[in-house]
Design a protein around this motif. Structure first.
Motif, PDB file in Angstrom:
ATOM      1  N   GLU A 257       0.823  -1.213   0.000  1.00 35.02           N
ATOM      2  CA  GLU A 257       0.000   0.000   0.000  1.00 35.02           C
ATOM      3  C   GLU A 257       0.854   1.260   0.000  1.00 35.02           C
ATOM      4  N   LYS A 258       1.946   1.214   0.734  1.00 31.77           N
ATOM      5  CA  LYS A 258       2.827   2.381   0.860  1.00 31.77           C
ATOM      6  C   LYS A 258       3.365   2.838  -0.496  1.00 31.77           C
ATOM      7  N   TYR A 259       3.640   1.900  -1.377  1.00 37.75           N
ATOM      8  CA  TYR A 259       4.241   2.242  -2.663  1.00 37.75           C
ATOM      9  C   TYR A 259       3.242   2.192  -3.819  1.00 37.75           C
ATOM     10  N   GLY A 260       1.968   2.217  -3.484  1.00 29.37           N
ATOM     11  CA  GLY A 260       0.945   2.464  -4.488  1.00 29.37           C
ATOM     12  C   GLY A 260       0.590   1.300  -5.381  1.00 29.37           C
ATOM     13  N   PHE A 261       0.853   0.067  -4.946  1.00 31.46           N
ATOM     14  CA  PHE A 261       0.443  -1.088  -5.739  1.00 31.46           C
ATOM     15  C   PHE A 261      -1.045  -1.346  -5.533  1.00 31.46           C
ATOM     16  N   SER A 262      -1.707  -1.811  -6.584  1.00 28.92           N
ATOM     17  CA  SER A 262      -3.167  -1.956  -6.545  1.00 28.92           C
ATOM     18  C   SER A 262      -3.614  -3.021  -5.558  1.00 28.92           C
ATOM     19  N   SER A 263      -2.792  -4.010  -5.296  1.00 23.38           N
ATOM     20  CA  SER A 263      -3.121  -5.055  -4.338  1.00 23.38           C
ATOM     21  C   SER A 263      -1.845  -5.748  -3.898  1.00 23.38           C
ATOM     22  N   VAL A 264      -1.916  -6.418  -2.744  1.00 27.12           N
ATOM     23  CA  VAL A 264      -0.741  -7.151  -2.264  1.00 27.12           C
ATOM     24  C   VAL A 264      -0.444  -8.327  -3.195  1.00 27.12           C
ATOM     25  N   HIS A 265      -1.486  -8.887  -3.802  1.00 27.86           N
ATOM     26  CA  HIS A 265      -1.270  -9.992  -4.743  1.00 27.86           C
ATOM     27  C   HIS A 265      -0.464  -9.512  -5.945  1.00 27.86           C
ATOM     28  N   LEU A 270       4.582  -9.135  -8.982  1.00 23.47           N
ATOM     29  CA  LEU A 270       5.545  -8.289  -9.678  1.00 23.47           C
ATOM     30  C   LEU A 270       6.916  -8.379  -9.012  1.00 23.47           C
ATOM     31  N   PHE A 271       6.942  -8.409  -7.686  1.00 26.08           N
ATOM     32  CA  PHE A 271       8.204  -8.483  -6.964  1.00 26.08           C
ATOM     33  C   PHE A 271       8.969  -9.752  -7.351  1.00 26.08           C
ATOM     34  N   LYS A 272       8.243 -10.873  -7.396  1.00 31.13           N
ATOM     35  CA  LYS A 272       8.893 -12.134  -7.776  1.00 31.13           C
ATOM     36  C   LYS A 272       9.362 -12.084  -9.227  1.00 31.13           C
ATOM     37  N   GLN A 273       8.577 -11.452 -10.069  1.00 33.09           N
ATOM     38  CA  GLN A 273       8.935 -11.362 -11.484  1.00 33.09           C
ATOM     39  C   GLN A 273      10.231 -10.575 -11.671  1.00 33.09           C
ATOM     40  N   LEU A 274      10.401  -9.513 -10.894  1.00 31.53           N
ATOM     41  CA  LEU A 274      11.570  -8.648 -11.064  1.00 31.53           C
ATOM     42  C   LEU A 274      12.791  -9.112 -10.281  1.00 31.53           C
ATOM     43  N   GLY A 276      12.982 -12.492  -8.784  1.00 33.59           N
ATOM     44  CA  GLY A 276      13.119 -13.947  -8.758  1.00 33.59           C
ATOM     45  C   GLY A 276      12.723 -14.567  -7.441  1.00 33.59           C
ATOM     46  N   THR A 277      12.292 -13.746  -6.479  1.00 32.92           N
ATOM     47  CA  THR A 277      11.962 -14.225  -5.134  1.00 32.92           C
ATOM     48  C   THR A 277      10.703 -13.533  -4.630  1.00 32.92           C
ATOM     49  N   PRO A 278       9.767 -14.252  -4.012  1.00 28.93           N
ATOM     50  CA  PRO A 278       8.600 -13.590  -3.413  1.00 28.93           C
ATOM     51  C   PRO A 278       9.039 -12.673  -2.257  1.00 28.93           C
ATOM     52  N   PRO A 279       8.253 -11.657  -1.940  1.00 27.16           N
ATOM     53  CA  PRO A 279       8.644 -10.714  -0.886  1.00 27.16           C
ATOM     54  C   PRO A 279       8.966 -11.379   0.451  1.00 27.16           C
ATOM     55  N   LYS A 280       8.178 -12.380   0.854  1.00 26.39           N
ATOM     56  CA  LYS A 280       8.410 -13.034   2.143  1.00 26.39           C
ATOM     57  C   LYS A 280       9.772 -13.717   2.173  1.00 26.39           C
ATOM     58  N   GLU A 281      10.098 -14.422   1.101  1.00 27.15           N
ATOM     59  CA  GLU A 281      11.389 -15.106   1.041  1.00 27.15           C
ATOM     60  C   GLU A 281      12.537 -14.105   0.932  1.00 27.15           C
ATOM     61  N   TYR A 282      12.315 -13.008   0.209  1.00 28.14           N
ATOM     62  CA  TYR A 282      13.349 -11.975   0.108  1.00 28.14           C
ATOM     63  C   TYR A 282      13.639 -11.406   1.491  1.00 28.14           C
ATOM     64  N   ARG A 283      12.602 -11.126   2.258  1.00 25.25           N
ATOM     65  CA  ARG A 283      12.794 -10.588   3.607  1.00 25.25           C
ATOM     66  C   ARG A 283      13.578 -11.571   4.464  1.00 25.25           C
ATOM     67  N   ALA A 284      13.246 -12.831   4.413  1.00 25.74           N
ATOM     68  CA  ALA A 284      13.924 -13.832   5.232  1.00 25.74           C
ATOM     69  C   ALA A 284      15.401 -13.963   4.847  1.00 25.74           C
ATOM     70  N   ALA A 285      15.695 -13.832   3.558  1.00 21.29           N
ATOM     71  CA  ALA A 285      17.057 -14.041   3.087  1.00 21.29           C
ATOM     72  C   ALA A 285      17.940 -12.808   3.244  1.00 21.29           C
ATOM     73  N   HIS A 286      17.331 -11.607   3.207  1.00 17.73           N
ATOM     74  CA  HIS A 286      18.143 -10.395   3.138  1.00 17.73           C
ATOM     75  C   HIS A 286      17.975  -9.454   4.321  1.00 17.73           C
ATOM     76  N   ILE A 287      17.177  -9.801   5.277  1.00 11.42           N
ATOM     77  CA  ILE A 287      16.979  -8.882   6.393  1.00 11.42           C
ATOM     78  C   ILE A 287      18.310  -8.569   7.061  1.00 11.42           C
ATOM     79  N   SER A 288      18.527  -7.319   7.391  1.00  8.10           N
ATOM     80  CA  SER A 288      19.790  -6.855   7.933  1.00  8.10           C
ATOM     81  C   SER A 288      20.152  -7.596   9.207  1.00  8.10           C
TER      82      SER A 288
END
Length: 299
Positions: A257-265, A270-274, A276-288
């Motif tokens: 919502e913060k970045y203006g996407f029409s839905s979380v789906h 789109l995040f996975k498309q760009l 290669g990883t879904p947002p949840k997995e990206y967070r788990a792998a890259h969290i500081s």
């Protein structure tokens, strides 16, 4: 060379009047150099050929290129000149001043020769509106000494003026062969601002303001970015979302919502498309790591 490492830095810039018949002796500049003939005439010799120069001649010498100047016997030239690197090189141990010129090729230190620009730049050009170029040079005149505590703040201003001048120079020297249409550069500045502030206009608004056809707009936009406008905006928003996934407690829905996407789906797809990883997995792998520790020790 990686373009991300290019931050042009000027060491010395001045006006140099030649005397009648004066020559500069054969020389090699460790840094890149740029010369504008403002009056008089003469000749520069490089790459085994002699090249006459007159007011409006603009000469770019890449680092390490042997050359020499010859002034006319009756109307000696005056040139505006500057010595710079495409990124800062520290040569203070080898040179007392930043005017890094070698007149004896047997003493040349190849390891100190600065980087070349990644794209070929014409070495001999002719400019129109000479006064504009002279005025540009005059904004970054700098004495032949290294920056110190006394000159640091003035140096900031000089480097700022120099980088603006280099944008002007590269736009002129490379024209449309290697850089975007200047109109696209201004558009991208505005679009980035609008994306950053959440105030993006409908695409037709940007097209109308450029006074070009829709098809030509898409063609020029792709030349400037390698992407379509929608792809560009999606990349921008996803890149900003990455930081929140790594450094915040916001939920994926909140980030969407913060970045203006029409839905979380749509955001997740789109995040996975760009990436290669879904947002949840990206967070788990890259969290500081620091952020993880802050969570562990939070009261």
């Amino acid at each position: 060379m990686d373009f991300a490492n290019l931050h042009p830095y000027v060491y010395h810039a001045c006006v140099y009047p030649f005397s009648k018949g004066q020559n500069s002796l054969s020389r090699i500049c460790y840094a890149s150099s740029l010369y504008l003939i403002s009056e008089g005439k003469g000749m520069i010799r490089f790459r085994g050929a002699d090249h006459p120069v007159v007011p409006g001649s603009l000469v770019y010498m890449p680092p390490g290129l042997l050359h020499d100047w010859y002034a006319d016997l009756e109307e000696p030239m005056v040139h505006y000149c500057c010595y710079f690197d495409w990124r800062l090189i520290d040569r203070r141990e080898a040179f007392l001043t930043p005017n890094m010129i070698c007149f004896d090729t047997s003493q040349l230190q190849p390891s100190l020769i600065g980087p070349s620009f990644p794209v070929p730049i014409p070495e001999l050009m002719t400019v129109g509106k000479l006064q504009i170029w002279m005025d540009g040079f005059e904004t970054f005149f700098i004495n032949n000494e290294y920056t110190n505590e006394r000159t640091y703040y003035r140096g900031l201003k000089i480097q700022s003026h120099f980088q603006q001048f280099m944008e002007y120079f590269l736009t002129f020297a490379l024209q449309e062969h290697h850089i975007p249409d200047p109109r696209m550069l201004h558009l991208l500045e505005r679009l980035d601002h609008d994306l950053m502030t959440g105030n993006v206009k409908p695409l037709e608004v940007y097209i109308r303001e450029l006074h070009i056809s829709r098809g030509y707009f898409f063609e020029k936009f792709h030349q400037a970015t390698g992407l379509s406008p929608i792809q560009y905006m999606n990349h921008f928003r996803v890149n900003r979302a990455k930081d929140d996934l790594r450094f915040s407690h916001l939920s994926i829905t909140e980030i969407s919502e913060k970045y203006g996407f029409s839905s979380v789906h749509y955001f997740s797809k789109l995040f996975k498309q760009l990436t290669g990883t879904p947002p949840k997995e990206y967070r788990a792998a890259h969290i500081s790591e620091g952020f993880k520790q802050a969570e562990v020790f939070a009261p």
